[in-house]
Enzyme design. Structure first.
Site, PDB file in Angstrom:
ATOM      1  N   SER A 144       0.731  -1.190  -0.287  1.00 12.33           N
ATOM      2  CA  SER A 144       0.063   0.134   0.084  1.00 12.33           C
ATOM      3  C   SER A 144       0.888   1.249   0.027  1.00 12.33           C
ATOM      4  CB  SER A 144      -0.900  -0.209   1.361  1.00 12.33           C
ATOM      5  OG  SER A 144      -1.378   1.468   1.529  1.00 12.33           O
ATOM      6  N   TYR A 157      -3.662  -0.326   9.839  1.00 15.44           N
ATOM      7  CA  TYR A 157      -3.404  -0.233   8.459  1.00 15.44           C
ATOM      8  C   TYR A 157      -2.019  -0.063   8.003  1.00 15.44           C
ATOM      9  CZ  TYR A 157      -4.501  -0.650   3.384  1.00 15.44           C
ATOM     10  OH  TYR A 157      -4.756  -0.974   2.057  1.00 15.44           O
TER      11      TYR A 157
HETATM   12  P1  NAP Z   1     -11.780  -4.780  -1.139  1.00 16.48           P
HETATM   13  O1  NAP Z   1     -12.586  -4.318  -2.569  1.00 16.48           O
HETATM   14  O2  NAP Z   1     -12.471  -4.611   0.098  1.00 16.48           O
HETATM   15  O3  NAP Z   1     -11.600  -6.530  -1.360  1.00 16.48           O
HETATM   16  C1  NAP Z   1     -11.147  -7.141  -0.230  1.00 16.48           C
HETATM   17  C2  NAP Z   1     -11.010  -8.564  -0.585  1.00 16.48           C
HETATM   18  O4  NAP Z   1     -10.411  -9.229   0.527  1.00 16.48           O
HETATM   19  C3  NAP Z   1     -12.443  -9.143  -0.656  1.00 16.48           C
HETATM   20  O5  NAP Z   1     -12.371 -10.095  -1.756  1.00 16.48           O
HETATM   21  C4  NAP Z   1     -12.640  -9.915   0.694  1.00 16.48           C
HETATM   22  O6  NAP Z   1     -13.591 -10.931   0.557  1.00 16.48           O
HETATM   23  C5  NAP Z   1     -11.156 -10.273   1.145  1.00 16.48           C
HETATM   24  N1  NAP Z   1     -10.990 -10.516   2.656  1.00 16.48           N
HETATM   25  C6  NAP Z   1     -11.051  -9.764   3.472  1.00 16.48           C
HETATM   26  N2  NAP Z   1     -10.795 -10.275   4.542  1.00 16.48           N
HETATM   27  C7  NAP Z   1     -10.623 -11.554   4.176  1.00 16.48           C
HETATM   28  C8  NAP Z   1     -10.342 -12.745   5.038  1.00 16.48           C
HETATM   29  N3  NAP Z   1     -10.133 -12.628   6.392  1.00 16.48           N
HETATM   30  N4  NAP Z   1     -10.326 -14.035   4.504  1.00 16.48           N
HETATM   31  C9  NAP Z   1     -10.530 -13.962   3.225  1.00 16.48           C
HETATM   32  N5  NAP Z   1     -10.722 -13.145   2.230  1.00 16.48           N
HETATM   33  C10 NAP Z   1     -10.806 -11.710   2.829  1.00 16.48           C
HETATM   34  O7  NAP Z   1     -10.253  -4.333  -1.426  1.00 16.48           O
HETATM   35  P2  NAP Z   1      -9.412  -3.998  -2.395  1.00 16.48           P
HETATM   36  O8  NAP Z   1      -9.467  -2.409  -2.658  1.00 16.48           O
HETATM   37  O9  NAP Z   1      -9.687  -4.983  -3.704  1.00 16.48           O
HETATM   38  O10 NAP Z   1      -8.141  -4.489  -1.848  1.00 16.48           O
HETATM   39  C11 NAP Z   1      -7.388  -5.574  -2.089  1.00 16.48           C
HETATM   40  C12 NAP Z   1      -6.222  -5.627  -1.397  1.00 16.48           C
HETATM   41  O11 NAP Z   1      -5.311  -4.442  -1.951  1.00 16.48           O
HETATM   42  C13 NAP Z   1      -6.081  -5.442   0.218  1.00 16.48           C
HETATM   43  O12 NAP Z   1      -5.115  -5.884   0.724  1.00 16.48           O
HETATM   44  C14 NAP Z   1      -5.932  -3.888   0.234  1.00 16.48           C
HETATM   45  O13 NAP Z   1      -5.570  -3.336   1.524  1.00 16.48           O
HETATM   46  C15 NAP Z   1      -5.033  -3.401  -0.749  1.00 16.48           C
HETATM   47  N6  NAP Z   1      -4.836  -2.080  -1.026  1.00 16.48           N
HETATM   48  C16 NAP Z   1      -6.163  -1.569  -1.444  1.00 16.48           C
HETATM   49  C17 NAP Z   1      -5.661  -0.149  -2.282  1.00 16.48           C
HETATM   50  C18 NAP Z   1      -6.980   0.642  -2.690  1.00 16.48           C
HETATM   51  O14 NAP Z   1      -6.877   1.731  -3.078  1.00 16.48           O
HETATM   52  N7  NAP Z   1      -8.125   0.059  -2.997  1.00 16.48           N
HETATM   53  C19 NAP Z   1      -4.687   0.390  -2.272  1.00 16.48           C
HETATM   54  C20 NAP Z   1      -3.595  -0.305  -1.785  1.00 16.48           C
HETATM   55  C21 NAP Z   1      -3.814  -1.416  -1.251  1.00 16.48           C
HETATM   56  P3  NAP Z   1     -14.799 -11.166   1.289  1.00 16.48           P
HETATM   57  O15 NAP Z   1     -15.816 -10.597   0.726  1.00 16.48           O
HETATM   58  O16 NAP Z   1     -14.958 -12.592   1.645  1.00 16.48           O
HETATM   59  O17 NAP Z   1     -14.607 -10.270   2.811  1.00 16.48           O
HETATM   60  C1  GCO Z   2      -6.827   5.006   2.951  1.00 19.30           C
HETATM   61  C2  GCO Z   2      -7.244   4.322   2.045  1.00 19.30           C
HETATM   62  C3  GCO Z   2      -5.698   3.489   1.571  1.00 19.30           C
HETATM   63  C4  GCO Z   2      -5.812   2.803   0.453  1.00 19.30           C
HETATM   64  C5  GCO Z   2      -4.367   2.243  -0.139  1.00 19.30           C
HETATM   65  C6  GCO Z   2      -3.564   3.350  -0.473  1.00 19.30           C
HETATM   66  O1  GCO Z   2      -7.917   5.165   3.872  1.00 19.30           O
HETATM   67  O2  GCO Z   2      -6.057   6.093   3.078  1.00 19.30           O
HETATM   68  O3  GCO Z   2      -8.027   3.295   2.095  1.00 19.30           O
HETATM   69  O4  GCO Z   2      -5.181   2.893   2.763  1.00 19.30           O
HETATM   70  O5  GCO Z   2      -6.844   1.895   0.427  1.00 19.30           O
HETATM   71  O6  GCO Z   2      -4.060   1.023   0.687  1.00 19.30           O
HETATM   72  O7  GCO Z   2      -2.214   2.669  -1.023  1.00 19.30           O
END
Ligand code: NAP
Ligand code: GCO
Length: 263
Positions: A144, A157
């Protein structure tokens, strides 16, 4: 010859039912891998299987909570039974709780660290023995901006994603000699359900202040999409990256390079 193909490889993407995990699973499948994912509910599983089918992808889906070591061991055994030993693991499943630190309970803090840091350890530990036997493996940890930066309300986080960056480097250090590459992808701000509350329109129809803030902090001038992560994931999963190890590839439209727009 340069080789981005994943033909003959087996990939597991945690949390691949929607969001970033779905796009990465799709990308690995389109590059030739046989793909598996997990999620926590039957409802999400059924919807995801239908969504993959619609894209012409034969993904195997399983119910498993990545914080539970027994469920993870069963998940890995099921993938091995159905598809074969895992060559590519993407630790994608993750949660965030946006709560000011002094208002955050220890339980909430632990749940975030359990999901975003302890679970990647649990899943990698279950998968690495098979990779060692096969003589190769690729692990991609989804990090992240908060692996590098902090901000109000995301203490758990940021602690977990900073830790995941170091777990990535440590897996590289410990298993690089077994031809296992462990790298991270650090997405910028990506439009998924996780960030939906930060993009909600205001009652007067204007953009959320955080949405405007992210646009002004991102040289690309837009939020990322899950599809922006497809190419980087295929690169880190393929033989094209065999000498890339312990690296975090930030896919952020330039956020980390930029001081931000002068107000
Ligand atoms: P999201 O839309 O909330 O999807 C998260 C996924 O993780 C869902 O499929 C959820 O499945 C699964 N999950 C959560 N807890 C779990 C558990 N205990 N066991 C199994 N599955 C679980 O999030 P996203 O934005 O796609 O993010 C995916 C990853 O990228 C995360 O690690 C997040 O922190 C990271 N990330 C996101 C962003 C962003 O801006 N969106 C940026 C940087 C990093 P369920 O439906 O089963 O809960
Ligand atoms: C926040 C965001 C982030 C992003 C992501 C950034 O509240 O600042 O949710 O943390 O999801 O991980 O890279």
């Amino acid at each position: 010859m340069i080789n981005f193909s994943l033909e003959g490889k087996v990939a597991l993407v945690t949390g691949g039912a929607y969001g970033i995990g779905f796009a990465i699973t799709q990308a690995l499948a389109e590059a030739g891998a046989r793909v598996a994912f997990n999620c926590r509910s039957e409802q999400n599983l059924a919807k995801a299987l239908a969504d993959y089918k619609e894209k012409g992808i034969d993904a195997k889906g399983y119910i498993a909570d990545v914080t539970d070591e027994k469920q993870v061991q069963q998940l890995v055994a099921n993938v091995e039974r159905d598809l074969g030993t895992i060559d590519i693991l993407v630790n994608n499943a993750g949660i965030i709780k946006r709560i000011p630190m002094l208002e955050m309970s220890v339980e909430d803090f632990r749940q975030v660290v359990d999901t975003d840091l302890n679970a990647p350890f649990i899943v990698a530990k279950a998968v690495i023995p098979g990779m060692k036997k096969k003589g190769h493996g690729k692990i991609i940890n989804i990090c992240s901006m908060m692996s590098e930066l902090g901000r109000e309300t995301v203490s758990a986080y940021a602690a977990a994603k900073g830790g995941l960056k170091m777990l990535t480097r440590n897996i590289c250090s410990e298993f690089g000699g077994c031809n296992i590459q462990c790298n991270g992808i650090g997405p910028g701000y990506i439009a998924t359900p996780q960030t939906a509350p930060l993009r909600e329109l205001q009652p007067d129809g204007s953009r959320h202040p955080f949405d405007q803030f992210i646009l002004s902090k991102t040289p690309a001038g837009r939020w990322g999409t899950p599809e922006d992560l497809m190419g980087p994931a295929v690169f880190l999963a393929s033989n094209a990256s065999d000498f890339v190890n312990g690296h975090i590839l930030y896919v952020d439209g330039g956020i980390l390079a930029y001081i931000g727009k002068q107000p």
